[in-house]
Design an enzyme around this catalytic site. Sequence first.
Site, PDB file in Angstrom:
ATOM      1  N   ASP A  74      38.974   8.513  51.469  1.00 40.61           N
ATOM      2  CA  ASP A  74      37.374   8.525  51.978  1.00 40.61           C
ATOM      3  C   ASP A  74      36.645   7.819  50.569  1.00 40.61           C
ATOM      4  O   ASP A  74      35.711   8.413  49.072  1.00 40.61           O
ATOM      5  CB  ASP A  74      36.466   9.051  52.466  1.00 40.61           C
ATOM      6  CG  ASP A  74      34.722   9.226  53.423  1.00 40.61           C
ATOM      7  OD1 ASP A  74      34.055   8.000  52.413  1.00 40.61           O
ATOM      8  OD2 ASP A  74      34.717   9.052  53.813  1.00 40.61           O
TER       9      ASP A  74
ATOM     10  N   SER B  31      27.783  -9.604  49.524  1.00 39.50           N
ATOM     11  CA  SER B  31      27.782 -10.855  50.556  1.00 39.50           C
ATOM     12  C   SER B  31      26.582 -11.163  50.750  1.00 39.50           C
ATOM     13  O   SER B  31      25.742 -11.204  50.705  1.00 39.50           O
ATOM     14  CB  SER B  31      27.414  -9.768  51.809  1.00 39.50           C
ATOM     15  OG  SER B  31      26.950 -10.547  52.943  1.00 39.50           O
TER      16      SER B  31
ATOM     17  N   SER C 234      22.075  -2.464  51.002  1.00 41.66           N
ATOM     18  CA  SER C 234      23.016  -2.139  50.741  1.00 41.66           C
ATOM     19  C   SER C 234      24.343  -2.908  49.971  1.00 41.66           C
ATOM     20  O   SER C 234      24.051  -2.741  48.766  1.00 41.66           O
ATOM     21  CB  SER C 234      24.150  -1.075  51.760  1.00 41.66           C
ATOM     22  OG  SER C 234      24.566  -2.465  52.357  1.00 41.66           O
ATOM     23  N   LYS C 235      23.898  -4.337  50.354  1.00 44.98           N
ATOM     24  CA  LYS C 235      24.675  -5.356  50.005  1.00 44.98           C
ATOM     25  C   LYS C 235      23.610  -6.372  48.204  1.00 44.98           C
ATOM     26  O   LYS C 235      24.221  -6.483  47.279  1.00 44.98           O
ATOM     27  CB  LYS C 235      24.981  -6.593  50.356  1.00 44.98           C
ATOM     28  CG  LYS C 235      26.031  -6.210  51.391  1.00 44.98           C
ATOM     29  CD  LYS C 235      27.753  -6.054  50.848  1.00 44.98           C
ATOM     30  CE  LYS C 235      28.598  -5.654  51.280  1.00 44.98           C
ATOM     31  NZ  LYS C 235      30.101  -4.677  50.660  1.00 44.98           N
TER      32      LYS C 235
ATOM     33  N   TYR D 173      22.273  -3.260  55.912  1.00 46.16           N
ATOM     34  CA  TYR D 173      23.176  -3.139  55.343  1.00 46.16           C
ATOM     35  C   TYR D 173      23.011  -4.777  54.409  1.00 46.16           C
ATOM     36  O   TYR D 173      24.039  -4.491  53.594  1.00 46.16           O
ATOM     37  CB  TYR D 173      24.069  -4.428  56.438  1.00 46.16           C
ATOM     38  CG  TYR D 173      25.492  -4.940  56.032  1.00 46.16           C
ATOM     39  CD1 TYR D 173      26.588  -4.775  55.859  1.00 46.16           C
ATOM     40  CD2 TYR D 173      25.802  -6.856  55.438  1.00 46.16           C
ATOM     41  CE1 TYR D 173      27.807  -4.826  55.190  1.00 46.16           C
ATOM     42  CE2 TYR D 173      26.763  -6.939  55.545  1.00 46.16           C
ATOM     43  CZ  TYR D 173      27.704  -6.731  54.880  1.00 46.16           C
ATOM     44  OH  TYR D 173      28.759  -6.963  54.397  1.00 46.16           O
TER      45      TYR D 173
HETATM   46  N1  LIG Z   1      33.659  -9.821  57.316  1.00 51.49           N
HETATM   47  C1  LIG Z   1      32.270 -10.781  57.096  1.00 51.49           C
HETATM   48  O1  LIG Z   1      32.153 -11.580  57.642  1.00 51.49           O
HETATM   49  C2  LIG Z   1      31.912 -10.001  55.610  1.00 51.49           C
HETATM   50  C3  LIG Z   1      30.774 -11.385  55.043  1.00 51.49           C
HETATM   51  C4  LIG Z   1      30.795 -10.454  53.867  1.00 51.49           C
HETATM   52  C5  LIG Z   1      30.788  -9.426  52.962  1.00 51.49           C
HETATM   53  N2  LIG Z   1      31.987  -9.212  53.718  1.00 51.49           N
HETATM   54  C6  LIG Z   1      32.383  -8.367  53.110  1.00 51.49           C
HETATM   55  O2  LIG Z   1      33.826  -7.666  52.656  1.00 51.49           O
HETATM   56  C7  LIG Z   1      34.048  -6.207  52.792  1.00 51.49           C
HETATM   57  C8  LIG Z   1      35.495  -6.545  54.096  1.00 51.49           C
HETATM   58  O3  LIG Z   1      34.853  -6.755  55.389  1.00 51.49           O
HETATM   59  P1  LIG Z   1      36.244  -6.281  56.477  1.00 51.49           P
HETATM   60  O4  LIG Z   1      35.183  -7.509  57.131  1.00 51.49           O
HETATM   61  O5  LIG Z   1      37.370  -7.112  56.113  1.00 51.49           O
HETATM   62  O6  LIG Z   1      36.087  -5.909  57.298  1.00 51.49           O
HETATM   63  P2  LIG Z   1      36.878  -4.488  57.883  1.00 51.49           P
HETATM   64  O7  LIG Z   1      37.758  -5.389  58.714  1.00 51.49           O
HETATM   65  O8  LIG Z   1      35.887  -3.400  58.650  1.00 51.49           O
HETATM   66  O9  LIG Z   1      37.538  -3.838  56.484  1.00 51.49           O
HETATM   67  C9  LIG Z   1      37.307  -2.608  56.379  1.00 51.49           C
HETATM   68  C10 LIG Z   1      37.910  -1.528  55.308  1.00 51.49           C
HETATM   69  O10 LIG Z   1      37.471  -0.802  54.566  1.00 51.49           O
HETATM   70  C11 LIG Z   1      38.133   0.261  54.948  1.00 51.49           C
HETATM   71  N3  LIG Z   1      37.006   1.032  55.339  1.00 51.49           N
HETATM   72  C12 LIG Z   1      35.386   1.218  55.148  1.00 51.49           C
HETATM   73  N4  LIG Z   1      35.210   2.441  55.124  1.00 51.49           N
HETATM   74  C13 LIG Z   1      35.945   3.405  54.108  1.00 51.49           C
HETATM   75  C14 LIG Z   1      35.718   4.233  53.143  1.00 51.49           C
HETATM   76  N5  LIG Z   1      34.693   4.763  53.343  1.00 51.49           N
HETATM   77  N6  LIG Z   1      36.732   4.450  52.407  1.00 51.49           N
HETATM   78  C15 LIG Z   1      37.809   3.771  52.452  1.00 51.49           C
HETATM   79  N7  LIG Z   1      37.822   2.827  52.783  1.00 51.49           N
HETATM   80  C16 LIG Z   1      36.780   2.555  53.833  1.00 51.49           C
HETATM   81  C17 LIG Z   1      38.875   0.409  55.962  1.00 51.49           C
HETATM   82  O11 LIG Z   1      39.151   1.348  56.906  1.00 51.49           O
HETATM   83  P3  LIG Z   1      39.196   2.830  57.608  1.00 51.49           P
HETATM   84  O12 LIG Z   1      38.202   2.554  58.654  1.00 51.49           O
HETATM   85  O13 LIG Z   1      40.440   3.033  57.966  1.00 51.49           O
HETATM   86  O14 LIG Z   1      38.477   3.878  56.366  1.00 51.49           O
HETATM   87  C18 LIG Z   1      38.849  -1.238  56.521  1.00 51.49           C
HETATM   88  O15 LIG Z   1      40.758  -1.394  55.807  1.00 51.49           O
HETATM   89  C19 LIG Z   1      33.185  -5.393  53.274  1.00 51.49           C
HETATM   90  O16 LIG Z   1      32.989  -5.106  51.847  1.00 51.49           O
HETATM   91  C20 LIG Z   1      32.005  -6.446  53.981  1.00 51.49           C
HETATM   92  O17 LIG Z   1      30.925  -6.012  53.073  1.00 51.49           O
HETATM   93  C21 LIG Z   1      32.356  -9.186  54.826  1.00 51.49           C
END
Ligand SMILES: NC(=O)c1ccc[n+]([C@@H]2O[C@H](COP(=O)([O-])OP(=O)(O)OC[C@H]3O[C@@H](n4cnc5c(N)ncnc54)[C@H](OP(=O)(O)O)[C@@H]3O)[C@@H](O)[C@H]2O)c1
Length: 274
Positions: free
Chosen positions: A65, A143, A159-160, A156
């Site tokens: 984590d 983000s 934090s970003k 959110y």
């Molecule tokens: N998707 C979008 O549209 C979008 C847009 C802007 C920015 N982002 C950013 O892109 C990044 C990835 O997003 P995503 O959409 O790919 O998210 P996601 O599908 O929810 O994947 C998140 C990953 O992070 C892991 N994780 C979460 N909390 C954790 C912790 N405390 N320690 C270690 N691992 C952790 C999760 O696994 P576990 O839960 O098993 O730990 C998972 O592998 C994030 O920073 C998000 O804010 C995403």
Amino acid sequence: MSRYSVKDKVAIVTGSSQGIGKAIAIALSAKGAKVVLNSRSLEPLQKTKTELKEMGYDVLAVQGDVSVYDDCERLVKETVDTFGQIDILINNAAISSEGSIEDTSPEVFEKMFKINLMGVINPTKAALSYIRKTKGSIVFTGSISGFMGLPNYSAYSSSKMALTSLVHALKLELVGTGVHVGLNYVGFTENEEQKTFITAEGKSEVVPVRKQFAKMSREKVAKHFVKGIERRKYKQTLTWLGKFIRVGLQYFPQIFEMAMTLAWKRIQKKRHGI
Ligand SMILES: NC(=O)c1ccc[n+]([C@@H]2O[C@H](COP(=O)([O-])OP(=O)(O)OC[C@H]3O[C@@H](n4cnc5c(N)ncnc54)[C@H](OP(=O)(O)O)[C@@H]3O)[C@@H](O)[C@H]2O)c1
């Protein structure tokens, strides 16, 4: 100017069992990097590790984590024990949430800031001395939600937004060390079906499927991350909508505030009929 090559470099990608992190891990591996996967849940992490191994890539998976400093020290130690060095750290792990400041419980705020902020500070602190030695890269996943305070996404978006000053401070602190610091403002991206968010009450729910509008594929997002490392870019804004919002906010902030206020009113009407 010759590009920085990721070939044979050792890269930790936090939060890489699925989603954007997994796509970055694959993109780096495809260019010859040795990648360290990470997430809290063991099963999806092992599944992703097996997938990448079957593709012929050199990977390690470390469960942990990122909001816990000891876990990050272990992540770094296992990486160095296995691959001997660290060149690249992608601070990608984060969670998302929904809810106004009034509705969101203090525990949800605490969890968001612990994971989204301490969760990038901890791995950076744990890995920094190794990345100084290799003059490598530390890249953060921002983000477009962090360009302004977003009603209903207060925890959110704040934090970003905090990442911007954190990354700026780190960049200035590392001037002259040869370490590259990057921040990618990611726009709307195709989500994994199982992606979750936290409600104002702290429940975990699956993110509803988004409409196609202005979405980027995870693979394309990952390509931008790799390009950013190769070109040692400080900031990148992904998607045309992201670029439009960034420039628009600079020159016409009132228009965006008005649009956000209207959207917030619509949400309130749907939720409470007011
Ligand atoms: N998707 C979008 O549209 C979008 C847009 C802007 C920015 N982002 C950013 O892109 C990044 C990835 O997003 P995503 O959409 O790919 O998210 P996601 O599908 O929810 O994947 C998140 C990953 O992070 C892991 N994780 C979460 N909390 C954790 C912790 N405390 N320690 C270690 N691992 C952790 C999760 O696994 P576990 O839960 O098993 O730990 C998972 O592998 C994030 O920073 C998000 O804010 C995403």
